[in-house]
Design an enzyme around this catalytic site. Structure first.
Site, short mmCIF file in Angstrom:
data_model
loop_
_atom_site.label_atom_id
_atom_site.label_comp_id
_atom_site.label_asym_id
_atom_site.label_seq_id
_atom_site.Cartn_x
_atom_site.Cartn_y
_atom_site.Cartn_z
N GLY A 1 -1.73 -35.86 2.31
CA GLY A 1 -1.09 -37.14 2.64
C GLY A 1 -0.77 -37.98 1.40
O GLY A 1 0.14 -38.81 1.44
N GLU B 1 -2.84 -28.81 2.81
CA GLU B 1 -3.41 -28.84 4.17
C GLU B 1 -3.75 -27.47 4.72
O GLU B 1 -4.66 -27.34 5.55
CB GLU B 1 -2.43 -29.52 5.13
CG GLU B 1 -2.25 -31.01 4.90
CD GLU B 1 -1.13 -31.35 3.93
OE1 GLU B 1 -0.69 -30.46 3.16
OE2 GLU B 1 -0.69 -32.51 3.93
N GLU C 1 2.45 -36.72 0.24
CA GLU C 1 3.49 -37.16 1.19
C GLU C 1 3.88 -38.63 0.98
O GLU C 1 5.04 -38.99 1.14
CB GLU C 1 3.01 -36.92 2.62
CG GLU C 1 3.02 -35.43 2.95
CD GLU C 1 2.31 -35.09 4.24
OE1 GLU C 1 1.10 -35.42 4.34
OE2 GLU C 1 2.93 -34.51 5.14
N ALA D 1 -5.18 -37.51 3.29
CA ALA D 1 -5.73 -38.14 4.49
C ALA D 1 -7.25 -37.97 4.44
O ALA D 1 -7.76 -37.09 3.74
CB ALA D 1 -5.16 -37.45 5.72
N1 COA Z 1 -10.95 -37.20 2.44
C1 COA Z 1 -12.20 -37.70 2.47
N2 COA Z 1 -13.01 -37.71 1.40
C2 COA Z 1 -12.54 -37.17 0.27
C3 COA Z 1 -11.23 -36.64 0.16
C4 COA Z 1 -10.43 -36.66 1.33
N3 COA Z 1 -9.16 -36.21 1.32
N4 COA Z 1 -11.06 -36.18 -1.09
C5 COA Z 1 -12.20 -36.43 -1.76
N5 COA Z 1 -13.09 -37.03 -0.94
C6 COA Z 1 -14.45 -37.47 -1.25
C7 COA Z 1 -15.39 -36.26 -1.45
O1 COA Z 1 -15.88 -35.81 -0.21
C8 COA Z 1 -16.47 -36.89 -2.31
O2 COA Z 1 -17.35 -37.63 -1.49
P1 COA Z 1 -18.95 -37.64 -1.80
O3 COA Z 1 -19.05 -38.34 -3.11
O4 COA Z 1 -19.51 -38.40 -0.66
O5 COA Z 1 -19.36 -36.21 -1.87
C9 COA Z 1 -15.70 -37.89 -3.17
O6 COA Z 1 -14.46 -38.13 -2.50
C10 COA Z 1 -15.37 -37.34 -4.55
O7 COA Z 1 -14.74 -36.08 -4.38
P2 COA Z 1 -15.28 -34.71 -5.04
O8 COA Z 1 -14.74 -33.58 -4.24
O9 COA Z 1 -16.74 -34.77 -5.25
O10 COA Z 1 -14.56 -34.81 -6.45
P3 COA Z 1 -14.09 -33.62 -7.37
O11 COA Z 1 -13.65 -34.27 -8.64
O12 COA Z 1 -15.12 -32.54 -7.45
O13 COA Z 1 -12.82 -32.97 -6.65
C11 COA Z 1 -10.70 -33.03 -5.48
C12 COA Z 1 -11.67 -33.75 -6.44
C13 COA Z 1 -9.55 -33.97 -5.21
C14 COA Z 1 -10.21 -31.73 -6.16
C15 COA Z 1 -11.42 -32.67 -4.17
O14 COA Z 1 -12.09 -33.84 -3.71
C16 COA Z 1 -10.51 -32.23 -3.06
O15 COA Z 1 -10.07 -31.10 -3.07
N6 COA Z 1 -10.27 -33.11 -2.08
C17 COA Z 1 -9.53 -32.78 -0.86
C18 COA Z 1 -8.06 -32.67 -1.14
C19 COA Z 1 -7.31 -32.31 0.11
O16 COA Z 1 -7.37 -31.23 0.66
N7 COA Z 1 -6.52 -33.28 0.57
C20 COA Z 1 -5.64 -33.11 1.66
C21 COA Z 1 -6.10 -33.84 2.85
S1 COA Z 1 -4.78 -33.94 4.05
#
Ligand code: COA
Length: 258
Positions: free
Chosen positions: A111, A134, A114, A66
């Site tokens: 999400g 989460e 999910e 999400a």
């Molecule tokens: N919601 C909103 N934005 C997100 C996102 C999310 N779930 N996941 C990634 N992004 C965005 C980041 O903020 C980043 O934005 P920016 O370029 O403006 O800084 C962009 O996507 C790229 O992500 P980044 O974190 O820089 O890439 P990464 O390769 O270093 O790491 C992940 C990738 C997936 C490991 C990391 O983004 C992450 O942990 N995301 C969240 C996962 C999460 O907890 N999801 C559950 C949500 S319910």
């Protein structure tokens, strides 16, 4: 055909492919994207596709979850509405009349995991990473993870994954039953398309009935479930595919399904 900014819907060989297309956000799901997915599911259903593939754009992510920037300041009623929307989309996938296959091409967190859980089958690329992450955002899975994950991986493992928010690789996900199959990243699209096309070639009504009966096993006790199965099973008699399938077997030839 509709024109969406955050998803794509493509058709080939009786198979629709729905691609979440926000690669700069790792395909995170905001409200617009979820609403577009709902519309695309309606469209694919009205096109009577034989199978649907769900995947993410780019090389990095299936769906990174999400949208955290959207969720950050939600009030309780707003969060409730967002959970309802997520539930609606996941339910819609689960009840889509044809099989839905998740092609997990990278991160599938929160999400995103999910949505994959709501699909009928899950195929992961060997470098995919999945998890219900989460807890580390101070929340819990809100789009079905607490209900669908234990069915696939068992109660103990679901608790471990949700309590620790662990991110597991494709091999571990396969071992725990969270995904059914792993393929090399550069073969994922072709492999899943072939799998979906094979499903689309099966007798349509029988497949829809099988899916409905299997889904029902999560909703009712066994007695009601068996009644449901009986009704769906007997309803297939007299269809073209039932007659053709049985006749072809008895005549020792390949069936020609509708
Ligand atoms: N919601 C909103 N934005 C997100 C996102 C999310 N779930 N996941 C990634 N992004 C965005 C980041 O903020 C980043 O934005 P920016 O370029 O403006 O800084 C962009 O996507 C790229 O992500 P980044 O974190 O820089 O890439 P990464 O390769 O270093 O790491 C992940 C990738 C997936 C490991 C990391 O983004 C992450 O942990 N995301 C969240 C996962 C999460 O907890 N999801 C559950 C949500 S319910």
């Amino acid at each position: 055909m509709s024109d969406w900014e955050t998803i794509r819907l493509d058709y080939e060989d009786d198979v629709a492919t729905l691609t979440v297309d926000r690669p700069d956000r790792l395909n995170a799901l905001n409200v617009d994207t979820l609403e577009a997915i709902e519309e695309a599911l309606d469209e694919a259903e009205s096109e009577e596709v034989g199978a649907l593939v769900l995947t993410g754009a780019g090389d990095d992510a299936f769906v990174a979850g999400a949208d955290i920037s959207y969720m950050q300041d939600l009030s309780v009623p707003e969060a409730q509405a967002y959970a309802e929307l997520g539930h609606r989309v996941a339910d819609r996938i689960e009840r889509f009349p044809a099989p839905v296959v998740a092609a997990i091409n990278g991160y599938a967190f929160g999400g995103g995991c999910e949505l994959a859980l709501a699909c009928d089958l899950r195929v992961a690329s060997e470098d995919a990473v999945v998890g219900q992450t989460e807890i580390d955002l101070g929340i819990i899975p809100g789009w079905g993870g607490t209900q669908r994950l234990p069915r696939l991986v068992g109660d103990e493992m679901a608790r471990r994954l949700i309590f620790f928010g662990e991110r597991i690789d494709a091999q571990d996900a396969r071992e725990h039953g969270l995904v059914g199959e792993i393929v090399a990243g550069d073969e994922l699209d072709d492999h899943v398309h072939e799998l979906a096309a094979d499903l689309a070639a099966k007798p349509t009504y029988a497949l829809a009935a099988a899916k409905e009966a299997l889904n029902q096993s999560h909703e009712t006790g066994q007695e009601a479930g068996l009644r449901y199965e009986r009704r769906l099973w007997s309803g297939l008699f007299g269809t073209h595919d039932q007659r053709e399938g049985m006749e072809a077997f008895l005549e020792d030839r390949a069936p020609d399904f509708e």
